[in-house]
Design an enzyme around this catalytic site. Structure first.
Site, short mmCIF file in Angstrom:
data_model
loop_
_atom_site.label_atom_id
_atom_site.label_comp_id
_atom_site.label_asym_id
_atom_site.label_seq_id
_atom_site.Cartn_x
_atom_site.Cartn_y
_atom_site.Cartn_z
N GLU A 69 31.87 41.79 43.06
CA GLU A 69 31.81 40.86 43.00
C GLU A 69 29.75 40.60 43.31
OE1 GLU A 69 32.75 38.53 40.71
OE2 GLU A 69 35.22 39.92 41.19
N TYR A 150 29.84 31.48 42.85
CA TYR A 150 30.74 31.70 41.67
C TYR A 150 30.73 33.06 42.94
CZ TYR A 150 32.53 36.18 39.08
OH TYR A 150 33.13 36.66 39.29
N ASP A 168 33.15 32.07 35.17
CA ASP A 168 31.36 33.56 35.20
C ASP A 168 30.86 33.45 33.31
OD1 ASP A 168 33.46 34.67 34.18
OD2 ASP A 168 32.94 36.71 35.06
#
Length: 374
Positions: A69, A150, A168
């Site tokens: 990520e 996020y 996102d």
């Protein structure tokens, strides 16, 4: 979410309720349809667990989710795959990464961009190793170095199965179209998040987040969305309006400033003993902490105006262009023609191992320009 609430929410966001819209499915049906699609069409990625599977018992699983990520921020899947493979081979778990030197991590990251992410990797890994592992909640993950809203939500949902709202760019686009959110970004982000929250299920939140990402990357694309293939086409308010491709509405792009700078190629030795002088950039700022060629102090805000690192004759080798987030740069490259040795902080680096120096893309371009003129 009951039908009247979903209809009221959409209406408040600028969707006109038609007869067809009044019979729209509820939020559970939206998430269910998407998860059914994902079970069949999920991308196979090296950091991903197959859909529907229980969380792997591998203790390195949260590490792999977190690493992927962080790498995927502002970067494509295709670009990340080789870096992820290299990192997990070199540092297979968070403890190994915590023990790594920042120089080695920065060198391995070279070319992936946004180098503050690499510096935060080292800090975060050390923090997690000291804790004895990753925390499993979004709130605790947010306390780790380098984890924003996020990333914390993504790790909580994907690695630990916690219900978290993951937003996102792909999720932003899908949600804006699904609810026909016409307010321009960035003001629309509050409404987008609220709508994404409404359709995020209590179970399989990680699969759901990845499903929306896959949908956005494959079908609900920025241009020419493939609405006829989309599992949510019957639920999509923007599809009913007839202009899904115009959402989300983005603000006008500001022109990036043009900057100029100069880099310096200083070389010694012959044959296999050739070396080039490299310096390490300051730990903060553009390309912070990376090895590079000496330069004249350019930045995204200012042109370079510093003096060369050595006095004497310099030969112009040409220039390279590079695009940063906040500026375009034209970097002229000059080669030292004298015999003085550089002083100050720096190191001689063997040309035959220059790839191992981990030069960021800008300076790798400059090095290729210099070597092409041998």
């Amino acid at each position: 979410m009951p039908i009247p609430i979903l209809r009221s929410l959409c209406h408040s966001l600028g969707v006109t309720a038609s007869d067809k819209h009044q019979s729209s499915p509820n939020a559970g049906e939206i998430s269910g349809d998407l998860l059914d699609w994902y079970d069949t069409h999920a991308r196979k990625l090296p950091w991903r667990n197959p859909p529907g599977n229980a969380r792997p018992k591998d203790p390195a699983w949260p590490y792999r989710v977190w690493l992927s990520e962080v790498m995927l921020q502002q970067t494509t899947v295709a670009a990340v795959k080789p870096y992820f493979a290299k990192f997990t081979e070199t540092w297979p778990n968070v403890e190994a990464l915590a023990d790594a030197s920042e120089d080695d991590v920065m060198a391995a990251w070279a070319g992936l961009g946004y180098y503050s992410r690499a510096r935060n990797l080292v800090k975060c890994a050390a923090d997690v190793a000291e804790r004895g592992g990753f925390p499993s909640t979004e709130a605790e993950l947010l306390k780790l170095p380098g984890l924003g809203a996020y990333t914390a939500a993504a790790v909580a949902a994907i690695a630990f199965g916690e219900r978290a709202v993951v937003v996102d760019a792909n999720v932003e686009r899908v949600t804006a179209r699904l609810f026909n959110i016409t307010e321009p970004l960035p003001a629309a982000r509050k409404a987008i998040r609220e709508c994404a929250d409404q359709i995020t299920p209590d179970t399989r939140a990680g699969d759901f987040a990845q499903a929306v990402m896959d949908l956005g990357s494959s079908l609900c694309t920025t241009k020419a969305p493939k609405c006829l293939l989309c599992p949510l086409t019957d639920h999509c308010a923007a599809r009913r309006v007839g202009e899904p491709e115009r959402l989300p509405v983005k603000p006008a792009k500001k022109a990036k400033p043009e900057r100029i700078g100069t880099a310096y190629w200083i070389e010694r030795g012959d044959g296999d003993a050739r070396e080039v002088w490299l310096v390490k950039r300051e730990g903060t700022g553009m390309l912070g902490g990376m090895r590079s060629l000496p330069d004249n102090g350019w930045s995204a805000r200012n042109d370079g105006d510093g003096a060369p690192p050595l006095s004497g004759d310099w030969r112009d080798l040409g220039a390279v262009r590079h695009i940063f987030t906040h500026a375009h740069l034209t970097l002229t490259l000059e080669r030292y023609e004298g015999s003085q040795a550089p002083v100050g902080k720096g190191e001689w680096w063997p040309l035959e191992r220059l790839e191992d120096a981990g030069l960021p893309t800008l300076f790798a371009k400059a090095a290729r320009l210099a070597l092409a003129q041998d």
